[in-house]
Write an enzyme that holds these catalytic residues in place. Structure first.
Site, short mmCIF file in Angstrom:
data_model
loop_
_atom_site.label_atom_id
_atom_site.label_comp_id
_atom_site.label_asym_id
_atom_site.label_seq_id
_atom_site.Cartn_x
_atom_site.Cartn_y
_atom_site.Cartn_z
NE ARG A 61 -1.63 -1.47 1.61
CZ ARG A 61 -2.60 -0.56 1.58
NH1 ARG A 61 -3.81 -0.87 2.07
NH2 ARG A 61 -2.40 0.63 1.08
CG HIS A 65 -0.46 0.73 6.03
ND1 HIS A 65 -1.21 1.55 5.22
CD2 HIS A 65 0.46 0.15 5.23
CE1 HIS A 65 -0.76 1.48 3.98
NE2 HIS A 65 0.24 0.62 3.96
CG ASP A 66 -0.42 -0.44 14.38
OD1 ASP A 66 -0.75 0.71 14.72
OD2 ASP A 66 -0.12 -1.32 15.20
CB VAL A 69 1.44 5.70 11.76
CG1 VAL A 69 0.91 7.05 12.23
CG2 VAL A 69 1.50 5.66 10.24
N GLY A 71 4.55 3.86 15.81
CA GLY A 71 4.99 2.56 16.30
C GLY A 71 3.85 1.56 16.31
CG ASP A 73 0.43 3.04 18.35
OD1 ASP A 73 0.04 2.67 17.21
OD2 ASP A 73 0.64 4.24 18.62
CG ASN A 93 -4.08 3.69 6.11
OD1 ASN A 93 -3.41 2.80 5.61
ND2 ASN A 93 -3.71 4.31 7.23
N PRO A 162 4.45 4.59 2.90
CG PRO A 162 5.81 2.74 2.62
CD PRO A 162 4.77 3.31 3.54
CG HIS A 192 3.42 -5.42 -2.68
ND1 HIS A 192 3.72 -4.17 -3.19
CD2 HIS A 192 2.71 -5.20 -1.55
CE1 HIS A 192 3.21 -3.24 -2.40
NE2 HIS A 192 2.60 -3.84 -1.40
CB THR A 244 1.89 -17.75 -7.67
OG1 THR A 244 3.02 -16.89 -7.42
CG2 THR A 244 2.31 -18.87 -8.58
CG ASP A 249 5.42 -17.46 -5.19
OD1 ASP A 249 5.43 -16.21 -5.26
OD2 ASP A 249 4.79 -18.18 -5.98
#
Length: 327
Positions: A61, A65-66, A69, A71, A73, A93, A162, A192, A244, A249
């Protein structure tokens, strides 16, 4: 003789400039300059996930999240001491994104063996891949050669990351703006299948009488998420996949078909819309999901990287500090 030296200088400068301007990501980028970097990262990821299984999901994640925003970086890693516009405190975040200390530990070890060589952005990309593997997920070839940003952008983070309340149209438009298609959206959402969510992100869904959530699943989730307005229980955790939760999976997609998606932003992927067929395909073909997820992670990792002479190589991922050898 002097004229020959001058010619050599200008030729070298011009050739170097061309190389920088044409710089591209490559899986062998560090083979000559820091050949042990990837092995070090892999070992530390194995230790981190062994210590806390949830960390695998958190690192995947964090890479996501990097990249969404500015790109890929490493801007998400900068703290508020480095920049007042730190993305760490963006709505999506704050008190949610995690794993910073794991990245810091990997960076410190890589700096020890190869000071000023390996970027935080690349470490984060490799960490996400290795975290997937530790959760029994797919692997992929990580393209390397990203450099680190000197800025972060909280406003862009809050606009582009998102939200658990996002509609399908909002998701599709957001991903399209990053060069990712609808299939990439569904595949990446499949991350997820591991990890956990805070009560505040799914309380509205499980207590909404008009929700399409499956009744037994609703009741189970209400057990650890009180229906309050004072913030009580906001941070209580529940697995995104009840069956699980620690295994990468395709059960996430089975859950959606059974109306057992924990987050509304997940369940909308199977709600009588254009993504339904992809969810059904992944629920029936786990290997197709794994392949598509790996391919989508490679595409995501290629979002606006800083290359060549752009950006810097930070020596500490949370700061703008640079090793003198990287200057």
């Amino acid at each position: 003789m002097a004229s020959n030296s001058l010619f050599f200088f200008f030729f070298t400068f011009l050739f170097g400039t061309i190389l920088l301007s044409n710089a591209q990501l490559s899986p062998t980028f560090y083979d000559a300059t820091c050949p042990d970097a990837l092995a070090v990262i892999k070992t530390l990821i194995q230790q981190a996930v062994a210590n806390e299984t949830r960390m695998a999901a958190s690192l995947i994640r964090l890479h996501f999240h990097d990249c969404f925003v500015q790109g890929c970086d490493a801007s998400v890693l900068l703290d508020e001491l480095a920049t007042p516009t730190s993305e760490r405190t963006a709505l999506q975040n704050n008190n949610s994104a995690r794993g910073y200390e794991v990245i810091d530990a990997m960076k410190a070890e890589v700096e020890r063996i190869c000071p000023g060589i390996v970027s935080c952005a690349d470490i984060l990309a490799v960490a996400a891949r290795d975290a997937s593997v530790e959760a029994n997920g797919p692997t992929w070839t990580v393209q390397l050669g990203r450099r680190d940003s000197t800025t972060a952008n909280r406003t862009e983070a809050e606009a582009n990351l998102p939200r658990f309340t996002s509609s399908l149209d909002e998701h599709i438009a957001n991903f399209d703006g990053k060069g990712l298609n609808v299939r990439d959206l569904v595949a990446l959402s499949g991350s997820h299948t591991i990890g956990q969510a805070q009560c505040v992100t799914f309380r509205g869904r499980i207590y909404d009488n008009n929700s399409d959530i499956e009744a037994g699943f609703r009741s189970t989730r209400q057990g650890n998420c009180p229906n309050t307005t004072d913030g009580e229980g906001n941070g209580n955790l529940a697995p995104l996949d009840l069956v699980t939760p620690d295994l990468f999976d395709n059960n996430y997609f089975v859950n959606l078909i059974e109306k057992k998606g924990l987050l509304q932003s997940d369940q909308i992927l199977f709600s009588g819309q254009q993504t339904d067929s992809i969810v059904t395909e992944y629920s029936n073909n786990p290997e197709t999901f794994r392949v598509d997820f790996a391919n989508a992670m490679v595409k995501m990792g290629d979002i606006r990287p800083l290359l060549g002479d752009a950006g810097i190589i930070r020596s500490v991922c949370s700061t703008l500090e640079m090793n003198p050898q990287a200057m």
